[in-house]
Design a protein around this motif. Structure first.
Motif, PDB file in Angstrom:
ATOM      1  N   ASN A   1      28.548  -2.731   4.620  1.00  0.00           N
ATOM      2  CA  ASN A   1      28.541  -4.026   3.936  1.00  0.00           C
ATOM      3  C   ASN A   1      28.321  -5.150   4.946  1.00  0.00           C
ATOM      4  O   ASN A   1      29.230  -5.890   5.291  1.00  0.00           O
ATOM      5  N   GLU A   2      27.074  -5.239   5.426  1.00  0.00           N
ATOM      6  CA  GLU A   2      26.716  -6.337   6.321  1.00  0.00           C
ATOM      7  C   GLU A   2      25.237  -6.644   6.164  1.00  0.00           C
ATOM      8  O   GLU A   2      24.451  -5.799   5.737  1.00  0.00           O
ATOM      9  N   ARG A   3      24.898  -7.836   6.515  1.00  0.00           N
ATOM     10  CA  ARG A   3      23.510  -8.290   6.395  1.00  0.00           C
ATOM     11  C   ARG A   3      22.590  -7.437   7.277  1.00  0.00           C
ATOM     12  O   ARG A   3      22.931  -7.117   8.409  1.00  0.00           O
ATOM     13  N   GLY A   4      21.432  -7.067   6.741  1.00  0.00           N
ATOM     14  CA  GLY A   4      20.452  -6.300   7.507  1.00  0.00           C
ATOM     15  C   GLY A   4      20.766  -4.826   7.611  1.00  0.00           C
ATOM     16  O   GLY A   4      20.211  -4.138   8.468  1.00  0.00           O
ATOM     17  N   SER A   5      21.633  -4.321   6.755  1.00  0.00           N
ATOM     18  CA  SER A   5      22.010  -2.906   6.853  1.00  0.00           C
ATOM     19  C   SER A   5      20.971  -1.971   6.232  1.00  0.00           C
ATOM     20  O   SER A   5      21.065  -0.765   6.400  1.00  0.00           O
TER      21      SER A   5
ATOM     22  N   GLN B   1       0.832  -1.205   0.000  1.00  0.00           N
ATOM     23  CA  GLN B   1       0.000   0.000   0.000  1.00  0.00           C
ATOM     24  C   GLN B   1       0.868   1.258   0.000  1.00  0.00           C
ATOM     25  O   GLN B   1       0.600   2.196  -0.730  1.00  0.00           O
ATOM     26  N   SER B   2       1.906   1.261   0.856  1.00  0.00           N
ATOM     27  CA  SER B   2       2.771   2.440   0.954  1.00  0.00           C
ATOM     28  C   SER B   2       4.066   2.069   1.663  1.00  0.00           C
ATOM     29  O   SER B   2       4.146   1.047   2.329  1.00  0.00           O
ATOM     30  N   VAL B   3       5.071   2.927   1.511  1.00  0.00           N
ATOM     31  CA  VAL B   3       6.348   2.775   2.215  1.00  0.00           C
ATOM     32  C   VAL B   3       6.406   3.845   3.291  1.00  0.00           C
ATOM     33  O   VAL B   3       6.244   5.033   3.004  1.00  0.00           O
ATOM     34  N   THR B   4       6.625   3.419   4.529  1.00  0.00           N
ATOM     35  CA  THR B   4       6.706   4.336   5.660  1.00  0.00           C
ATOM     36  C   THR B   4       8.096   4.940   5.767  1.00  0.00           C
ATOM     37  O   THR B   4       8.241   6.146   5.939  1.00  0.00           O
ATOM     38  N   SER B   5       9.121   4.079   5.670  1.00  0.00           N
ATOM     39  CA  SER B   5      10.498   4.585   5.751  1.00  0.00           C
ATOM     40  C   SER B   5      11.474   3.570   5.184  1.00  0.00           C
ATOM     41  O   SER B   5      11.192   2.377   5.139  1.00  0.00           O
ATOM     42  N   VAL B   6      12.621   4.083   4.755  1.00  0.00           N
ATOM     43  CA  VAL B   6      13.757   3.252   4.363  1.00  0.00           C
ATOM     44  C   VAL B   6      14.925   3.742   5.218  1.00  0.00           C
ATOM     45  O   VAL B   6      15.333   4.897   5.111  1.00  0.00           O
ATOM     46  N   LYS B   7      15.424   2.870   6.078  1.00  0.00           N
ATOM     47  CA  LYS B   7      16.556   3.219   6.946  1.00  0.00           C
ATOM     48  C   LYS B   7      17.720   2.316   6.605  1.00  0.00           C
ATOM     49  O   LYS B   7      17.538   1.170   6.192  1.00  0.00           O
ATOM     50  N   TYR B   8      18.902   2.853   6.782  1.00  0.00           N
ATOM     51  CA  TYR B   8      20.096   2.079   6.452  1.00  0.00           C
ATOM     52  C   TYR B   8      21.233   2.475   7.383  1.00  0.00           C
ATOM     53  O   TYR B   8      21.218   3.526   8.020  1.00  0.00           O
ATOM     54  N   LEU B   9      22.227   1.591   7.471  1.00  0.00           N
ATOM     55  CA  LEU B   9      23.452   1.895   8.203  1.00  0.00           C
ATOM     56  C   LEU B   9      24.463   2.431   7.203  1.00  0.00           C
ATOM     57  O   LEU B   9      24.752   1.771   6.198  1.00  0.00           O
TER      58      LEU B   9
END
Length: 128
Positions: A57-61, A11-19
């Motif tokens: 460069n790590e999983r879940g970043s 439906q929608s994207v609330t946020s995109v967060k990253y390390l």
């Protein structure tokens, strides 16, 4: 890099967060990416004339928070569910009622596949 959603419909994207490369959490501006919620599965793509940030460069970043499902704000979710899914649910309930003891999972019995149900639900499956 494009990212497909594993839950559908989006439906929608609330946020995109990253390390970032130093390990600090950042929130990606929604001007950097586009959301294609029309196709299934939904897709996040790079916006016009934008660049993806450098990420650790790590999983879940990278974490995406989004809203998915058939309900829209202020609407009755039942109106948005495809008829084929409703029909499959009715067929499953009918099978469970008809074969109460024979199809109980975990009781040493095998739950039989209903090919009609599988056919009705096939186009709604999200492959990733």
């Amino acid at each position: 890099m494009n990212k497909a959603f594993t839950v559908s419909p989006v439906q929608s994207v609330t946020s995109v967060k990253y390390l970032d490369t130093d390990g600090a959490e950042q929130t990606l501006s929604d001007t950097v990416y586009d959301v294609d919620a029309v196709q299934e599965p939904g897709l996040i793509t790079l916006g016009y004339n934008q660049n993806w940030p450098s990420v650790r460069n790590e999983r879940g970043s990278v974490r995406v928070v989004f809203v998915a499902g058939y309900a829209l704000d202020g609407t009755d979710y039942r109106k948005n569910i495809p008829q084929s899914i409703k029909q499959a649910i009715l067929m499953i309930v009918e099978d469970l009622y008809e074969f109460t003891g024979a199809k109980v999972a975990g009781a040493g019995n095998v739950i039989n596949d209903n090919k009609a149900v599988n056919h009705l639900l096939f186009k709604h499956r999200v492959w990733y």
